[in-house]
Design a protein around this motif. Structure first.
Motif, PDB file in Angstrom:
ATOM      1  N   THR A   1     -12.672 -37.823 -18.141  1.00 33.98           N
ATOM      2  CA  THR A   1     -12.557 -37.093 -19.242  1.00 33.98           C
ATOM      3  C   THR A   1     -11.752 -36.216 -18.480  1.00 33.98           C
ATOM      4  O   THR A   1     -11.147 -34.913 -19.360  1.00 33.98           O
ATOM      5  N   ALA A   2     -10.685 -35.858 -17.571  1.00 35.86           N
ATOM      6  CA  ALA A   2      -9.936 -34.762 -16.926  1.00 35.86           C
ATOM      7  C   ALA A   2      -8.728 -34.170 -17.639  1.00 35.86           C
ATOM      8  O   ALA A   2      -8.626 -33.859 -17.112  1.00 35.86           O
ATOM      9  N   SER A   3      -8.510 -35.233 -19.178  1.00 35.11           N
ATOM     10  CA  SER A   3      -7.571 -34.636 -19.702  1.00 35.11           C
ATOM     11  C   SER A   3      -8.294 -34.249 -21.199  1.00 35.11           C
ATOM     12  O   SER A   3      -7.396 -34.066 -21.689  1.00 35.11           O
ATOM     13  N   ASN A   4      -9.460 -34.694 -20.596  1.00 37.73           N
ATOM     14  CA  ASN A   4      -9.730 -35.145 -22.673  1.00 37.73           C
ATOM     15  C   ASN A   4     -11.571 -34.128 -22.405  1.00 37.73           C
ATOM     16  O   ASN A   4     -11.903 -34.405 -21.989  1.00 37.73           O
ATOM     17  N   ALA A   5     -10.893 -32.523 -22.624  1.00 37.67           N
ATOM     18  CA  ALA A   5     -12.672 -31.437 -22.170  1.00 37.67           C
ATOM     19  C   ALA A   5     -13.075 -31.491 -21.095  1.00 37.67           C
ATOM     20  O   ALA A   5     -13.880 -32.823 -20.451  1.00 37.67           O
ATOM     21  N   ALA A   6     -11.948 -31.625 -19.621  1.00 38.31           N
ATOM     22  CA  ALA A   6     -12.935 -32.217 -18.143  1.00 38.31           C
ATOM     23  C   ALA A   6     -13.904 -31.607 -18.120  1.00 38.31           C
ATOM     24  O   ALA A   6     -14.393 -30.590 -18.326  1.00 38.31           O
ATOM     25  N   LYS A   7     -14.879 -32.403 -17.245  1.00 35.20           N
ATOM     26  CA  LYS A   7     -16.577 -32.527 -16.986  1.00 35.20           C
ATOM     27  C   LYS A   7     -16.438 -31.996 -15.257  1.00 35.20           C
ATOM     28  O   LYS A   7     -15.346 -32.732 -14.821  1.00 35.20           O
ATOM     29  N   SER A   8     -17.264 -30.632 -15.510  1.00 34.05           N
ATOM     30  CA  SER A   8     -17.740 -30.519 -13.972  1.00 34.05           C
ATOM     31  C   SER A   8     -19.033 -30.373 -13.969  1.00 34.05           C
ATOM     32  O   SER A   8     -19.959 -29.844 -14.938  1.00 34.05           O
ATOM     33  N   ASP A   9     -19.880 -30.087 -12.565  1.00 38.15           N
ATOM     34  CA  ASP A   9     -21.302 -29.933 -12.302  1.00 38.15           C
ATOM     35  C   ASP A   9     -21.642 -28.824 -12.349  1.00 38.15           C
ATOM     36  O   ASP A   9     -20.964 -27.747 -12.086  1.00 38.15           O
ATOM     37  N   PHE A  10     -22.310 -28.347 -13.104  1.00 37.83           N
ATOM     38  CA  PHE A  10     -22.851 -26.964 -13.120  1.00 37.83           C
ATOM     39  C   PHE A  10     -24.528 -26.413 -13.559  1.00 37.83           C
ATOM     40  O   PHE A  10     -25.295 -27.885 -13.715  1.00 37.83           O
TER      41      PHE A  10
END
Length: 282
Positions: free
Chosen positions: A65-74
């Motif tokens: 998903t780096a270029s498609n709604a990138a995800k990050s821990d939260f």
């Protein structure tokens, strides 16, 4: 990370949303077990809790998903509750994601913005049958990007409970969406919530699964609500959880979160682990 600074209007919006989504779910209290014939407003069961959760996306998901709604821990804080009557039942939660962050998080270029998500579901029983009228509202907002999506389902449900501790509640219905890019009918959603409660080693445990399958979604929605591409007409969303109840006041759990063609990323499978500690009020 800096402390969250809301404008007065934003504070009121979030507060009103939380109160609306959880109204009726968090005010419940248990009904006396020896009452043989419940009246209309008597509660048969209820629960409510507040939890702290950490969602850890897989490395593969972050890469895909780096270029498609990138995800990050939260991290997120959740209010959750439910109540059941002889004529129907209600469930709701409200999440505060990245609760200590600014509405737009500069250091992550927006990946770790403050966000909210909430859901309310209800089953209104059809007489003494196991069938119900099912309603479902899910609302997600990313304040840093000023984006919003709300899914609305109205259809039919079913409920089944068994003496061995297993319960299963499927549903299906047409879907409507309100979002920045598209508002209107958006195909159908089918799914279920299911669980199994059991005892092992003198401790209480539970297994749960929620699953949503969207299909025949509108082409305009698929073009306008996904990043860098058009999603397929079918989407998958859900989680499987294992829960431990070491005391009446405390529940801990771990969930496997899965999604495909959802969460803003077209034609991408996404998965994560969620680690939870709940403080139970009821």
């Amino acid at each position: 990370m800096t402390a969250q600074r809301f404008t007065l209007d934003s504070q009121r919006t979030v507060t009103r949303g939380a109160l609306t989504l959880l109204a009726g779910a968090l005010i419940a209290s248990p009904t006396l077990a020896d009452e043989p014939e419940p009246q209309t407003l008597d509660r048969l069961w209820s629960f409510s809790n507040v939890s702290v959760n950490y969602l850890d996306w897989s490395n593969g998901t972050e890469r895909r998903t780096a270029s498609n709604a990138a995800k990050s821990d939260f991290t997120y804080v959740e209010l959750e509750g439910g109540v059941g009557f002889s004529w129907g039942e209600f469930y709701g939660f409200f999440d505060f994601e990245n609760p200590t962050n600014d509405q737009f998080d500069e250091s992550s270029n927006g990946q770790d913005n403050f966000r909210t998500a909430g859901k309310v579901t209800s089953h209104i029983y059809l007489g003494d049958t196991p069938f119900s009228v099912y309603a479902h509202i899910y609302d997600f907002r990313d304040y840093g990007f000023n984006s919003r999506e709300q899914d609305q389902i109205l259809g039919f449900g079913y409920r089944a409970t068994f003496d061995n501790g297993f319960w299963f509640k499927p549903f299906i219905g047409p879907a409507r969406v309100q979002s920045d890019g598209y508002t209107g009918m958006n195909g159908y959603m089918a799914g279920w919530v299911a669980g199994y409660d059991f005892t092992a080693f003198g401790q209480g445990f539970g297994i749960t699964n929620w699953h949503e399958q969207t299909f025949d979604r509108d082409s305009d929605y698929l073009e306008q609500n996904y990043v860098n591409g058009t999603a397929g007409s079918t989407g998958t969303n859900g989680a499987v959880g294992l829960w431990w109840h070491p005391a009446d006041l405390i529940t801990t759990g771990i969930q496997y979160r899965y999604s495909d063609n959802k969460l803003g990323a077209p034609n991408v499978y996404q998965n994560a682990m969620i680690y939870t500690v709940k403080l139970n009020f009821l």
